[in-house]
Design a protein around this motif. Structure first.
Motif, short mmCIF file in Angstrom:
data_model
loop_
_atom_site.label_atom_id
_atom_site.label_comp_id
_atom_site.label_asym_id
_atom_site.label_seq_id
_atom_site.Cartn_x
_atom_site.Cartn_y
_atom_site.Cartn_z
N THR A 118 0.84 -1.20 0.00
CA THR A 118 0.00 0.00 0.00
C THR A 118 0.88 1.25 0.00
N ASN A 119 0.64 2.13 -0.95
CA ASN A 119 1.48 3.31 -1.14
C ASN A 119 1.02 4.44 -0.23
N VAL A 120 1.57 4.48 0.99
CA VAL A 120 1.21 5.51 1.96
C VAL A 120 2.43 6.34 2.38
N GLY A 121 3.43 6.37 1.50
CA GLY A 121 4.64 7.14 1.81
C GLY A 121 4.37 8.61 2.00
N ASP A 122 3.41 9.15 1.23
CA ASP A 122 3.07 10.57 1.36
C ASP A 122 2.47 10.87 2.73
N VAL A 123 1.69 9.92 3.27
CA VAL A 123 1.09 10.12 4.59
C VAL A 123 2.18 10.08 5.66
N GLN A 124 3.13 9.17 5.53
CA GLN A 124 4.23 9.10 6.49
C GLN A 124 5.03 10.41 6.50
N GLN A 125 5.31 10.94 5.29
CA GLN A 125 6.04 12.20 5.20
C GLN A 125 5.22 13.34 5.79
N ALA A 126 3.91 13.29 5.61
CA ALA A 126 3.04 14.34 6.14
C ALA A 126 3.03 14.32 7.66
N VAL A 127 3.11 13.14 8.27
CA VAL A 127 3.19 13.04 9.74
C VAL A 127 4.44 13.77 10.24
N SER A 128 5.57 13.54 9.56
CA SER A 128 6.82 14.21 9.96
C SER A 128 6.69 15.72 9.84
N THR A 129 6.09 16.18 8.74
CA THR A 129 5.91 17.62 8.54
C THR A 129 5.00 18.21 9.60
N TYR A 130 3.90 17.53 9.89
CA TYR A 130 2.94 18.02 10.88
C TYR A 130 3.59 18.11 12.27
N MET A 131 4.31 17.06 12.67
CA MET A 131 4.92 17.05 13.99
C MET A 131 6.06 18.07 14.09
N LEU A 132 6.78 18.29 13.00
CA LEU A 132 7.83 19.31 13.01
C LEU A 132 7.22 20.68 13.27
N ASN A 133 6.11 20.95 12.59
CA ASN A 133 5.44 22.24 12.79
C ASN A 133 4.91 22.38 14.22
N GLN A 134 4.31 21.30 14.74
CA GLN A 134 3.76 21.36 16.09
C GLN A 134 4.86 21.54 17.14
N ASN A 135 5.94 20.81 17.00
CA ASN A 135 7.03 20.91 17.97
C ASN A 135 7.71 22.27 17.90
N ALA A 136 7.83 22.81 16.68
CA ALA A 136 8.44 24.13 16.52
C ALA A 136 7.60 25.20 17.19
N LYS A 137 6.28 25.11 17.04
CA LYS A 137 5.40 26.09 17.68
C LYS A 137 5.47 25.97 19.20
N ALA A 138 5.54 24.73 19.69
CA ALA A 138 5.63 24.54 21.15
C ALA A 138 6.89 25.15 21.71
N LEU A 139 7.96 25.17 20.93
CA LEU A 139 9.24 25.74 21.39
C LEU A 139 9.37 27.22 21.03
N GLY A 140 8.35 27.77 20.38
CA GLY A 140 8.39 29.18 20.01
C GLY A 140 9.31 29.46 18.84
N VAL A 141 9.47 28.46 17.96
CA VAL A 141 10.37 28.60 16.80
C VAL A 141 9.53 28.62 15.53
N ASP A 142 9.94 29.43 14.58
CA ASP A 142 9.25 29.48 13.29
C ASP A 142 9.56 28.21 12.50
N PRO A 143 8.56 27.39 12.13
CA PRO A 143 8.81 26.14 11.39
C PRO A 143 9.55 26.38 10.08
N ALA A 144 9.25 27.51 9.43
CA ALA A 144 9.90 27.80 8.15
C ALA A 144 11.40 28.01 8.34
N ALA A 145 11.77 28.60 9.51
CA ALA A 145 13.19 28.84 9.76
C ALA A 145 13.95 27.53 9.95
#
Length: 386
Positions: A118-145
């Motif tokens: 089952t081709n769910v690689g895009d979903v796995q990558q999306a989980v990493s992106t989502y958690m990176l954004n969430q963790n960055a916000k929790a630490l007060g860091v701009d995700p784009a930076a």
């Protein structure tokens, strides 16, 4: 009473070969079978691609829905979220109601699928992106930076682009398979036809009425026409099939190189056809064909492997070597590694080889066609005047 000699005896032989093929059930069965397999493969590819582009992901909360939205946006695929209770997800995946299930746990995320394919690689990558954004916000860091400067773009040197390289590779493999199959199947049929005529003594009647060079030319021409016709059928089905897929956009790039392949195929096959007929004339029994045709079989296997493996300098050299150039030069043209001038040079060399093959093949054919005992050795052909 005497009868006038035919003006084009080679064409009479060629028509005989063509009619023999057209009246052969095996020829039509093999042609139709390959066409059916091509149509089926394109159909399965189309269905598989569509099924892989549509995903329904079961989620339990808004976080999961956001992950699915990120996956759909980044991949461009039809990926939708379906909210349901956590305890229902596994059974829904097993029943095929959803493609996969996405559940957040204390340690991370669980992505449930019913098959490893089952081709769910895009979903796995999306989980990493989502958690990176969430963790960055929790630490007060701009995700784009955090991601600044992390983009990697694959670039190839010269004029070649990544898509061209991939298309050239796949097309080269297809050309290798088509040339190998046609040259081997029809070549063996030419050799077998020659030795069967020797065994039945029909060749003695034929050579009394038709010069051996015309007999050779007619056999090669007839089988070349039939091989080319079958090849064009397969290529036409392939082009139509490609036009119905997402790769149809590459047809303007593929068609000129398919044309080059047809030209190289015609010259290369005609040259080999003379040699196949010669190897048939060297044998006196059908059982001897495996021995006399072995050198040509090895050459074809080498060309077949070269179409798969030859790269860089090796491919550049082989693209000018007759027979090998039939599959490698069109591949290099498609990849942008050679120009039409290079193709003309390679074609001239292939034509020169064809001329030599005709002379050598005609000599062997003439010396061996009436030999009724033992295998004709090359020393017997070139050791004394023929």
């Amino acid at each position: 009473m005497s009868y006038p000699a035919p003006t084009m005896p080679w064409w009479i032989v060629a028509r005989r070969e063509i009619m023999a093929k057209l009246s052969n059930k095996g020829y039509w069965i093999s042609t139709i079978l390959v066409v059916v397999l091509l149509v089926a493969s394109f159909g399965l590819t189309f269905l598989f691609a569509n099924s892989q582009d549509k995903l329904r992901i079961g989620v339990t909360d808004d976080a999961g829905a956001q992950v699915v939205a990120i996956a759909a946006q980044s991949s461009g695929r039809d990926i939708q979220a379906q909210t349901m209770a956590a305890e229902e997800i596994e059974s829904a995946v097993d029943d095929g109601d959803i493609t996969a299930g996405l559940v957040q746990t204390d340690d991370g995320w669980d992505l449930l699928v019913d098959s490893i394919e089952t081709n769910v690689g895009d979903v796995q990558q999306a989980v990493s992106t989502y958690m990176l954004n969430q963790n960055a916000k929790a630490l007060g860091v701009d995700p784009a930076a955090l991601q600044e400067g992390a983009n990697v773009m694959l670039r190839l040197t010269g004029e070649q682009v990544e898509q061209d390289a991939a298309i050239a590779l796949v097309t080269g493999l297809v050309f290798s398979v088509l040339f190998y199959m046609a040259a081997l199947i029809y070549g063996l049929q030419i050799a077998q036809s020659v030795v069967e005529e020797k065994e039945s003594r029909i060749v003695e009647i034929l050579t009394a009425a038709i010069p051996t060079r015309h007999l050779l030319l007619g056999k090669v021409l007839g089988n070349t026409i039939m091989a080319l016709g079958q090849l064009l059928i397969f290529l036409s089905v392939g082009v139509v099939g490609i036009s119905l897929t997402e790769f149809g956009q590459f047809l303007p790039l593929l068609l000129p190189n398919i044309g080059w392949f047809v030209v190289f195929f015609l010259v290369g096959f005609a040259a080999l056809g003379c040699l196949w007929a010669a190897t048939g004339a060297m044998a006196t029994r059908v059982q001897d064909i495996n021995n006399t045709t072995m050198p040509l079989t090895i050459i074809l296997i080498g060309v077949y492997m070269a179409g798969f493996l030859a790269r860089g300098t090796a491919a550049k050299i082989l693209s000018y070597v007759p027979i090998a150039s039939s599959v490698i030069m069109p591949q290099r043209l498609l990849a942008g590694e050679s120009t039409w001038i290079d193709a003309i040079i390679a074609l001239v060399l292939c034509l020169a080889f064809m001329g030599v093959a005709i002379l050598v093949g005609a000599r062997i054919y003439r010396r061996g066609i009436l030999k009724t005992s033992g295998i004709l050795k090359l020393s017997e052909v070139f050791g004394r005047a023929g």
